[in-house]
Scaffold this active site. Structure first.
Site, short mmCIF file in Angstrom:
data_model
loop_
_atom_site.label_atom_id
_atom_site.label_comp_id
_atom_site.label_asym_id
_atom_site.label_seq_id
_atom_site.Cartn_x
_atom_site.Cartn_y
_atom_site.Cartn_z
N ARG A 169 0.91 -1.33 0.09
CA ARG A 169 0.13 -0.06 -0.07
C ARG A 169 0.83 1.19 0.11
NH1 ARG A 169 -3.12 -2.79 -1.56
NH2 ARG A 169 -5.07 -3.61 -0.60
N HIS A 182 -1.06 0.01 -9.93
CA HIS A 182 -1.58 -1.02 -8.91
C HIS A 182 -1.89 -2.27 -9.71
CE1 HIS A 182 -3.83 -1.51 -5.00
NE2 HIS A 182 -3.62 -2.56 -5.36
C1 OXD Z 1 -5.27 -6.44 -3.28
C2 OXD Z 1 -4.57 -5.52 -4.04
O1 OXD Z 1 -5.46 -6.20 -1.78
O2 OXD Z 1 -4.65 -5.90 -5.34
O3 OXD Z 1 -5.52 -7.56 -3.44
O4 OXD Z 1 -4.13 -4.67 -3.78
#
Ligand code: OXD
Length: 309
Positions: free
Chosen positions: A224, A272
């Site tokens: 993250r 992402h």
């Molecule tokens: C997840 C992501 O949490 O792709 O799966 O970030």
């Protein structure tokens, strides 16, 4: 049973098709066509807006479309007492490991500097370093992090790991707990982040902890964005203390067009995509969990709200 689907980054069509085959009795409704909210029993979601889930008074469970559930805990009105599940592997581990292996090899083989040299038509060989002399530090050794470690070890990099609680994987030196963070970071020439985002891990990598990495260390973040204080990372990249960063996740997504990461010469970034939801690989976990809950059994991948993952 009635399932509502919400995601702005996943196409509902393939999910509808996969569920039609695997759970034909399900009535699959895609936001905003939810019909009567009192009929909704399961919410299959990724980043629903805060307050969105509370409109379904008969919800039996909230199923995250990803491994992370931090997107749910951002909702101050998240319905309490309902089971929340996350995806456990379900096709994510292979993708995340591929991404992290790519990142390690990218930095290990100096692909960033070579890309810059290519732009200047500069033919210059940089001194190679053997994998045995480059330690990879892996933060977070749950299902995803440990899959990566297993795949990394045959490449001969020494591996150190860091986790909240003790977690010893074969062939690595394991550190755990806040007190061991400095020693772990001090060993990590390439740092790879797989941690879940919780109140304890948010902002874990800031000016002080980045300074504990060896000079020239590189970072691969596919967990993250909020794990890293972005302004501190930029300062450490600019000072040369951090040699490069491969970033898949950001404090704000989509990354705003004016963000300095876009054009930073030492940053390689992706939108992402480290672990994408592939409905064919995830659907059996959704179906299994719906069936378990219908039978009154605990679902698989049950989240502990106190722990935050
Ligand atoms: C997840 C992501 O949490 O792709 O799966 O970030």
């Amino acid at each position: 049973m009635v399932i509502v689907f919400y995601s702005l980054s996943d196409e509902p069509g393939p999910w509808r098709e996969a569920l039609r085959r695997a759970l034909p009795e399900a009535d699959f409704r895609v936001w905003p066509e939810v019909g009567d909210p009192r009929e909704i029993e399961y919410a299959l979601v990724w980043k629903p807006p805060p307050g969105w889930l509370k409109q379904f008074p008969r919800l039996k469970a909230i199923l995250s479309l990803g491994a992370g559930v931090d997107h749910l805990f951002l909702d101050p009105e998240l319905p309490r007492g309902l089971p929340i599940t996350r995806m456990v592997d379900a096709g994510l581990a292979d993708q995340m490991s591929e991404y992290a292996l790519y990142g390690v090899l990218h930095f290990h083989r100096d692909m960033g500097p070579y890309a810059q040299q290519q732009r200047r038509a500069l033919w210059k060989q940089l001194q190679a370093v053997p994998a045995t002399a480059r330690t990879v530090g892996v933060m977070g050794v749950g299902v995803l992090g440990s899959d990566f470690v297993r795949k990394l070890l045959p490449l001969k990099f020494p591996v150190v790991t860091w986790s909240r609680t003790p977690h010893q994987l074969p062939g690595v030196e394991a550190f755990h707990g806040r007190d061991a963070l400095r020693a772990f970071l001090g060993r990590s020439h390439i740092l790879v982040n797989f941690l879940p985002l919780t109140a304890q891990t948010a902002g874990l990598l800031h000016a002080g902890t980045l300074a504990q990495l060896p000079s020239g260390a590189c970072i691969v973040n596919l967990a993250r964005g909020a794990h890293i204080v972005e302004a501190d990372l930029l300062a450490a990249l600019d000072s040369g203390h951090i040699g490069g960063a491969l970033l898949d996740v950001f404090a704000q997504e989509p990354l705003p067009p004016q963000h300095p990461f876009w054009s930073h010469p030492k940053v390689l970034l992706t939108p992402h995509i480290g672990g994408q939801a592939i409905p064919e690989l995830m659907v059996s976990q959704v179906v299994d969990n719906v069936r378990r809950i219908e039978r009154g059994e605990a679902p698989f991948g049950l989240v502990d709200p106190a722990r935050g993952y």
